[in-house]
Design a protein around this motif. Structure first.
Motif, PDB file in Angstrom:
ATOM      1  N   ASP A 188      -3.558   8.524 -35.155  1.00 51.56           N
ATOM      2  CA  ASP A 188      -4.621   7.522 -35.176  1.00 51.56           C
ATOM      3  C   ASP A 188      -4.331   6.438 -36.216  1.00 51.56           C
ATOM      4  N   LEU A 189      -3.803   6.842 -37.377  1.00 51.86           N
ATOM      5  CA  LEU A 189      -3.447   5.867 -38.404  1.00 51.86           C
ATOM      6  C   LEU A 189      -2.337   4.948 -37.920  1.00 51.86           C
ATOM      7  N   GLU A 190      -1.314   5.522 -37.334  1.00 48.65           N
ATOM      8  CA  GLU A 190      -0.194   4.701 -36.863  1.00 48.65           C
ATOM      9  C   GLU A 190      -0.645   3.727 -35.784  1.00 48.65           C
ATOM     10  N   ASP A 191      -1.502   4.185 -34.887  1.00 50.26           N
ATOM     11  CA  ASP A 191      -2.035   3.295 -33.844  1.00 50.26           C
ATOM     12  C   ASP A 191      -2.822   2.148 -34.464  1.00 50.26           C
ATOM     13  N   ALA A 192      -3.638   2.456 -35.474  1.00 49.15           N
ATOM     14  CA  ALA A 192      -4.442   1.420 -36.122  1.00 49.15           C
ATOM     15  C   ALA A 192      -3.562   0.426 -36.870  1.00 49.15           C
ATOM     16  N   LEU A 193      -2.509   0.910 -37.518  1.00 50.26           N
ATOM     17  CA  LEU A 193      -1.598   0.020 -38.226  1.00 50.26           C
ATOM     18  C   LEU A 193      -0.868  -0.906 -37.255  1.00 50.26           C
ATOM     19  N   LYS A 194      -0.497  -0.377 -36.104  1.00 49.14           N
ATOM     20  CA  LYS A 194       0.178  -1.197 -35.090  1.00 49.14           C
ATOM     21  C   LYS A 194      -0.732  -2.324 -34.610  1.00 49.14           C
ATOM     22  N   GLN A 195      -2.018  -2.044 -34.511  1.00 47.73           N
ATOM     23  CA  GLN A 195      -2.973  -3.029 -33.998  1.00 47.73           C
ATOM     24  C   GLN A 195      -3.347  -4.085 -35.039  1.00 47.73           C
ATOM     25  N   SER A 196      -3.124  -3.792 -36.316  1.00 48.98           N
ATOM     26  CA  SER A 196      -3.582  -4.669 -37.384  1.00 48.98           C
ATOM     27  C   SER A 196      -2.809  -5.982 -37.413  1.00 48.98           C
ATOM     28  N   LYS A 197      -3.556  -7.075 -37.484  1.00 46.00           N
ATOM     29  CA  LYS A 197      -2.972  -8.412 -37.627  1.00 46.00           C
ATOM     30  C   LYS A 197      -3.317  -9.023 -38.985  1.00 46.00           C
ATOM     31  N   ALA A 198      -3.921  -8.252 -39.863  1.00 48.50           N
ATOM     32  CA  ALA A 198      -4.374  -8.758 -41.153  1.00 48.50           C
ATOM     33  C   ALA A 198      -3.182  -9.044 -42.069  1.00 48.50           C
ATOM     34  N   PRO A 199      -3.279 -10.064 -42.911  1.00 51.91           N
ATOM     35  CA  PRO A 199      -2.205 -10.338 -43.869  1.00 51.91           C
ATOM     36  C   PRO A 199      -1.917  -9.161 -44.805  1.00 51.91           C
ATOM     37  N   TRP A 200      -2.975  -8.462 -45.214  1.00 51.70           N
ATOM     38  CA  TRP A 200      -2.819  -7.341 -46.141  1.00 51.70           C
ATOM     39  C   TRP A 200      -3.193  -6.035 -45.466  1.00 51.70           C
ATOM     40  N   LYS A 201      -2.341  -5.041 -45.623  1.00 56.65           N
ATOM     41  CA  LYS A 201      -2.604  -3.694 -45.111  1.00 56.65           C
ATOM     42  C   LYS A 201      -2.647  -2.750 -46.304  1.00 56.65           C
ATOM     43  N   ILE A 202      -3.807  -2.126 -46.491  1.00 55.78           N
ATOM     44  CA  ILE A 202      -4.037  -1.270 -47.644  1.00 55.78           C
ATOM     45  C   ILE A 202      -4.511   0.091 -47.156  1.00 55.78           C
ATOM     46  N   VAL A 203      -3.828   1.142 -47.579  1.00 54.98           N
ATOM     47  CA  VAL A 203      -4.193   2.511 -47.195  1.00 54.98           C
ATOM     48  C   VAL A 203      -4.822   3.204 -48.396  1.00 54.98           C
ATOM     49  N   VAL A 204      -5.898   3.939 -48.142  1.00 58.52           N
ATOM     50  CA  VAL A 204      -6.644   4.636 -49.194  1.00 58.52           C
ATOM     51  C   VAL A 204      -6.663   6.127 -48.887  1.00 58.52           C
ATOM     52  N   GLY A 205      -6.289   6.934 -49.854  1.00 63.80           N
ATOM     53  CA  GLY A 205      -6.390   8.387 -49.724  1.00 63.80           C
ATOM     54  C   GLY A 205      -6.779   8.978 -51.061  1.00 63.80           C
ATOM     55  N   HIS A 206      -7.170  10.226 -51.079  1.00 62.72           N
ATOM     56  CA  HIS A 206      -7.518  10.837 -52.365  1.00 62.72           C
ATOM     57  C   HIS A 206      -6.272  11.191 -53.167  1.00 62.72           C
ATOM     58  N   HIS A 207      -5.314  11.800 -52.517  1.00 62.20           N
ATOM     59  CA  HIS A 207      -4.139  12.306 -53.221  1.00 62.20           C
ATOM     60  C   HIS A 207      -3.081  11.227 -53.399  1.00 62.20           C
ATOM     61  N   ALA A 208      -2.364  11.313 -54.508  1.00 59.82           N
ATOM     62  CA  ALA A 208      -1.298  10.360 -54.787  1.00 59.82           C
ATOM     63  C   ALA A 208      -0.084  10.636 -53.899  1.00 59.82           C
ATOM     64  N   ILE A 209       0.570   9.580 -53.472  1.00 60.96           N
ATOM     65  CA  ILE A 209       1.923   9.725 -52.942  1.00 60.96           C
ATOM     66  C   ILE A 209       2.882   9.786 -54.119  1.00 60.96           C
ATOM     67  N   ARG A 210       2.750   8.810 -55.023  1.00 62.62           N
ATOM     68  CA  ARG A 210       3.532   8.782 -56.251  1.00 62.62           C
ATOM     69  C   ARG A 210       2.602   8.824 -57.453  1.00 62.62           C
TER      70      ARG A 210
END
Length: 320
Positions: A188-210
């Motif tokens: 679902d996330l990948e589908d939503a990212l593919k559809q996004s035409k916004a200049p900025w794409k920001i992902v929010v989660g609780h846990h850190a990647i880094r």
């Protein structure tokens, strides 16, 4: 002031899988800018400097005329809410973030401590009747024209919570089986990212990647989530979980990893470098601001006295 957020919540709160992520629309200001605050790991009935952080958030929020607030999870310590009538909701949220400037939508994800209680209570529309600011969905998108914010429910990704040696219990209703839930969220996330035409794409989660703090990198997110973010040109990953403020720049992509998990108890005294570039690390309490235009992003981290601890600006290349 920004136009009120348009919300459609019926039938989406408790679905473990959906054809697409729920989408909420939030208009930017008339001048084309968008401003917001980010805070995480806060719900302690005002203790551990939560009230001090909230006061400064109100001051900065007024100066910046913010559009909304993002909460990066661990909203209620230590074990989430007991139900929709739990007074901790008002004692840790409504009665703490009282400044007029903070009476904007709070877009919220669940953290691991929230899953230790009645996780579905935080998703319930009943809480929106108690405090209309509260918008909590497991995974969803906020579309603000110049930026799309993709909120991801990361707690089920972390395997250790499913076999917790400390015998903590987690509310996995609507999540089990883990592998199916993860696959659906990622698709679902990948589908939503593919559809996004916004200049900025920001992902929010609780846990850190880094993260260079106590909890460090989340291996499950490095494996499953990070490749999707890089493949689809995500600009920023926002998280909490580690009780600190951090800015880490990816060495092999444009991603900026931003931790704002210092809304209350902090000072763990841990810093362990990782493979990416640490731009800023602060082990105490505080919060973050972000201002966006179609051409530029500006962020700042603040301490409990409202002092700016770190700032960063970045121009969006033409054609983004």
């Amino acid at each position: 002031m920004a136009a009120p957020v348009a919300i459609l919540l019926v039938g989406i709160l408790f679905a473990a899988a959906a054809a697409e992520l729920p989408r909420l629309d939030h208009a930017h200001k008339g001048d084309g800018s968008l401003t917001l605050l980010v805070v995480g790991d806060w719900g302690r009935r005002g203790a551990f400097n939560q009230s001090m952080v909230a006061k400064q958030m109100g001051i900065v929020g007024e100066k910046m005329d913010i559009d909304f607030v993002i909460s990066t999870g661990d909203n209620f310590y230590n074990n989430g809410l007991t139900g929709v009538e739990d007074k901790a909701f008002e004692e840790s949220f409504s009665n703490i973030y009282t400044a007029k400037s903070l009476h904007k939508p709070w877009y919220t994800v669940l953290g691991n401590h929230d899953y230790r209680g009645d996780a579905l209570a935080q998703l319930s529309p009943v809480l929106r009747k108690v405090d209309s600011r509260w918008i909590c969905i497991k995974s969803f998108v906020v579309s603000a024209e110049i930026a799309d914010f993709f909120f991801v429910d990361t707690t089920p990704f972390v395997l250790k919570y499913w076999t917790d040696p400390k015998n903590n219990t987690y509310d996995w209703r609507g999540v089990y089986p883990r592998e199916t839930y993860m696959a659906n969220v990622l698709k679902d996330l990948e589908d939503a990212l593919k559809q996004s035409k916004a200049p900025w794409k920001i992902v929010v989660g609780h846990h850190a990647i880094r993260s260079v703090s106590e909890h460090g990198d989340t291996q499950e997110l490095l494996q499953h989530l990070l490749p999707i973010l890089k493949a689809h040109g995500v600009d920023i990953y926002l998280n909490g979980h580690d009780p600190c403020l951090e800015h880490i720049s990816s060495r092999d992509s444009k991603l900026q990893y931003l931790t704002s998990g210092a809304g209350s108890k902090a000072w763990r005294g841990v810093q362990t470098p990782n493979a990416d570039k640490v731009e800023f690390f602060y082990d105490g309490q505080g919060f973050m601001s972000l201002r966006l235009t179609s051409a530029e992003a500006s962020l700042a981290f603040y301490g409990v006295a409202g002092e700016v601890l770190h700032s960063w600006q970045h121009a969006k290349p033409s054609g983004y």
